[in-house]
Scaffold this active site. Sequence first.
Site: not given
Ligand code: PAD
Ligand code: ZN
Length: 375
Positions: A47, A49, A52, A68, A175
């Site tokens: 993921c 995160s 990050h 996770h 997740c």
């Molecule tokens: P990912 O990196 O697979 O997807 C992110 C997407 O955003 C990619 O397709 C990128 O091309 C696109 N992107 C990047 N910059 C831009 C921009 N400026 N404009 C438009 N699109 C853009 O990540 P993911 O899907 O694994 O996770 C996404 C976020 O969610 C990430 O910040 C992660 O830490 C967060 C998350 N939050 C929780 C929660 O509980 N809130 C849980 C899991 C993940």
């Molecule tokens: Zn996650």
Amino acid sequence: MSTAGKVIKCKAAVLWEPHKPFSIEDIEVAPPKAHEVRIKMVATGVCRSDDHVVSGSMVSPFPVIVGHEGAGIVESVGEGVTSVKPGDKVIPLFSPQCGKCRVCKHPESNFCTKNDLKKPQGTLLDGTSRFTCKEKPIHNFLGTSTFSQYTVVDEIAVAKIDDASPLEKVCLIGCGFTTGYGSAVKVAKVTPGSTCAVFGLGGVGLSVIIGCKTAGAARIIAVDINKDKFAKAKQLGATECINPQDYNKPIEEVLQEMTDGGVDFSFEVIGRLDTMNSALVSCHAACGVSVIVGVPPNAKTLPVNPMLLLLGRTWKGAIFGGFKSKDAVPKLVADFMAKKFPLEPLITHVLPFEKINEGFDLLRAGKSIRTVLTF
Ligand code: PAD
Ligand code: ZN
Ligand code: ZN
């Protein structure tokens, strides 16, 4: 021969410091103490995160074993554990559910006060970790640490799931899938016939799309700067896909024009301040709801004109899709088994655990949705 009560020697991917690759190490995993559960990991997703933590955008004490989004089988349990037993298939919960705190007792909230996300200690509830490597203690991550052949979690951070579930798929319920899906159906409460915009089409954003579609949204506008993500977004329910780089005005203006003043529901699923603002402004000023799903960079703030909210917009966010984890995860696994939603389209790569660095390279290069590492 039973390993219960003994130290287990196994492999884990250790992050010794930020900005460095994962290092596969021989580690020791101590037996679970009272109210703890030791799990043999079977599969874990990669993921953003976790990345990050590598990039320093999410704070964690080092050295650490991250991961996770896993699924595994209970190897042994500590004293007093009643909700799982050795041999059970389980999913570790990075957002726990103690059932006793103010948040757990609140009918709507889910961010249990026993979490290790808000002020990360890198330990289990008793303030220590069960991992050592080269005689050094290694920190936990979010009480889960799934990038290890064996991990120990608190009983409040593990859910028993259906014995028949395919762990290399349902790990995503730990997740990415749940976070995205719940953000649509539970946090935003997307309504039938509504218009939605989803910023970011990774594993989490695509799961938001699955949730919007399940909730009956009529239009789902997918937004990403990587057009290679559009085909999958359409397959999962997006009705339109737009790339902000194709326009010479802000994407929020484009979305307002496309939707008679703004969408009903917008979701930021990237983790950037500028796109959190764009998502907010792209929902309708009087009746729009915008949900923050992406994790923002540590200690960064966003200036906001209160007029954006005064006219009636709602701005919210949630961890783990707003779901109370221990209650919801077994039900979501049952729903997957009943084919109520798919997970397969989210899994673009499956790699042996030892190739973890390759899995992260694929994510950073925008080539994967979810890579599942198998043990
Ligand atoms: P990912 O990196 O697979 O997807 C992110 C997407 O955003 C990619 O397709 C990128 O091309 C696109 N992107 C990047 N910059 C831009 C921009 N400026 N404009 C438009 N699109 C853009 O990540 P993911 O899907 O694994 O996770 C996404 C976020 O969610 C990430 O910040 C992660 O830490 C967060 C998350 N939050 C929780 C929660 O509980 N809130 C849980 C899991 C993940
Ligand atoms: Zn996650
Ligand atoms: Zn609680």
